[in-house]
Design an enzyme around this catalytic site. Structure first.
Site, PDB file in Angstrom:
ATOM      1  N   VAL A  41       0.835  -1.203   0.000  1.00  0.00           N
ATOM      2  CA  VAL A  41       0.000   0.000   0.000  1.00  0.00           C
ATOM      3  C   VAL A  41       0.873   1.257   0.000  1.00  0.00           C
ATOM      4  O   VAL A  41       0.603   2.215  -0.739  1.00  0.00           O
ATOM      5  CB  VAL A  41      -0.962   0.003   1.204  1.00  0.00           C
ATOM      6  CG1 VAL A  41      -1.839   1.254   1.189  1.00  0.00           C
ATOM      7  CG2 VAL A  41      -1.842  -1.247   1.178  1.00  0.00           C
ATOM      8  N   TYR A  42       1.899   1.248   0.800  1.00  0.00           N
ATOM      9  CA  TYR A  42       2.828   2.381   0.862  1.00  0.00           C
ATOM     10  C   TYR A  42       3.456   2.638  -0.498  1.00  0.00           C
ATOM     11  O   TYR A  42       3.483   3.775  -0.991  1.00  0.00           O
ATOM     12  CB  TYR A  42       3.894   2.071   1.908  1.00  0.00           C
ATOM     13  CG  TYR A  42       5.012   3.073   2.033  1.00  0.00           C
ATOM     14  CD1 TYR A  42       4.756   4.413   2.291  1.00  0.00           C
ATOM     15  CD2 TYR A  42       6.348   2.678   1.922  1.00  0.00           C
ATOM     16  CE1 TYR A  42       5.786   5.336   2.429  1.00  0.00           C
ATOM     17  CE2 TYR A  42       7.381   3.584   2.060  1.00  0.00           C
ATOM     18  CZ  TYR A  42       7.096   4.909   2.309  1.00  0.00           C
ATOM     19  OH  TYR A  42       8.119   5.815   2.443  1.00  0.00           O
ATOM     20  N   ALA A  43       3.956   1.581  -1.136  1.00  0.00           N
ATOM     21  CA  ALA A  43       4.587   1.715  -2.442  1.00  0.00           C
ATOM     22  C   ALA A  43       3.600   2.248  -3.476  1.00  0.00           C
ATOM     23  O   ALA A  43       3.932   3.113  -4.293  1.00  0.00           O
ATOM     24  CB  ALA A  43       5.159   0.379  -2.899  1.00  0.00           C
ATOM     25  N   SER A  79       0.970   4.110  -2.948  1.00  0.00           N
ATOM     26  CA  SER A  79       0.660   5.523  -2.695  1.00  0.00           C
ATOM     27  C   SER A  79       1.786   6.432  -3.164  1.00  0.00           C
ATOM     28  O   SER A  79       1.550   7.512  -3.727  1.00  0.00           O
ATOM     29  CB  SER A  79       0.371   5.744  -1.205  1.00  0.00           C
ATOM     30  OG  SER A  79       1.542   5.585  -0.418  1.00  0.00           O
ATOM     31  N   LYS A  80       3.019   6.013  -2.964  1.00  0.00           N
ATOM     32  CA  LYS A  80       4.147   6.850  -3.371  1.00  0.00           C
ATOM     33  C   LYS A  80       4.370   6.798  -4.887  1.00  0.00           C
ATOM     34  O   LYS A  80       4.845   7.778  -5.476  1.00  0.00           O
ATOM     35  CB  LYS A  80       5.413   6.430  -2.627  1.00  0.00           C
ATOM     36  CG  LYS A  80       5.388   6.739  -1.122  1.00  0.00           C
ATOM     37  CD  LYS A  80       5.336   8.241  -0.857  1.00  0.00           C
ATOM     38  CE  LYS A  80       5.540   8.558   0.617  1.00  0.00           C
ATOM     39  NZ  LYS A  80       5.605   9.998   0.903  1.00  0.00           N
TER      40      LYS A  80
END
Length: 251
Positions: A157-159, A161-162
């Protein structure tokens, strides 16, 4: 002449997530270069502590609480900054979160929405609102991550979003370029931050990460300042839409 390119005297910088870690390092570094700083994060008391450090350097500082996933608070941050300083020369979208789900099936709707709210929704709104108060020569810096380029289940999810933030950076650079506003991103490798410490909680695990980095160590927050200063200043006047890796030569 060379030193003057990096001079931020007379500039106003708004920095989110500025109460600690990379944000605090950039706030103090920009103040050393002559800028006045709007220090923002969710906790105004923590912002005030950093603002006091900046004032001790002889610069002006304003502490503003802002949860960037809330557009009303984003708008209020920009309004407070302009009310205090009359303009915004530099915006650093540094606030971010990096939760680690147990699996793809373990990604909750709340985790997904919260991550994209902080990492994508907030920066988009702040860029849109700040640009109206930026003179030509203004600079927007988005803080991204190598995970956006080399994602894994661990960072799903972090990847994502970035990666979205990278795309928004390049799209916004095209829109704002004719107005003289540059938009770039620093694509960070591992730095010693709260998020890193939560994800890599033991010295042994951190040592394994360090061995995969060409320079042999995990970045300290202060090591982002030079790159951020380059992007914030006239030294990068011909650079926009760039995704600039800052990873110590990590694999």
């Amino acid at each position: 002449m060379t030193a003057a390119l990096f001079d931020l005297t007379g500039k106003v910088a708004v920095i989110t997530g500025a109460s600690k870690g990379l944000g605090r390092a950039m706030a103090l570094g920009f103040a050393d270069a002559g800028a006045d700083i709007v220090v923002s994060s969710r906790r105004v008391d923590a912002c005030e502590e950093v603002a006091a450090e900046i004032r001790a350097k002889g610069r002006r500082a304003l502490a503003v609480a802002c949860h960037v996933a809330d557009w009303a608070q984003c708008d209020a941050l920009i309004a407070a900054s302009v009310a205090e300083f009359g303009k915004i020369d530099i915006l650093v979208n540094n606030a971010g979160i990096a939760p680690v789900p147990p699996s793809l099936a373990g990604v909750t709707e709340e985790l997904f929405d919260k991550t994209f709210g902080v990492n994508v929704k907030g920066p988009l709104r702040l860029m849109a609102m700040a640009a109206d108060y930026m003179p030509a020569g203004g600079s927007i810096i988005n803080i991204s991550t190598k995970a956006s380029q080399r994602p894994s289940p661990f960072t799903v999810v972090y990847a994502g979003s970035k990666a979205a933030l990278n795309a928004i950076t390049q799209a916004t650079a095209q829109e704002f370029g004719p107005r003289g506003i540059r938009v770039n991103a620093i694509v960070c490798g591992p730095f010693i931050t709260d998020s890193f410490s939560k994800a890599i909680p033991t010295p042994e695990a951190a040592e394994r990460v360090a061995k995969m980095i060409s320079v042999g160590h995990i970045g300290q927050p202060e090591e982002i300042v030079g790159t951020a200063l380059l992007l914030a200043s006239d030294a990068s006047s011909y650079m926009t839409g760039a995704l600039l890796n800052l990873d110590g030569g990590g694999s």
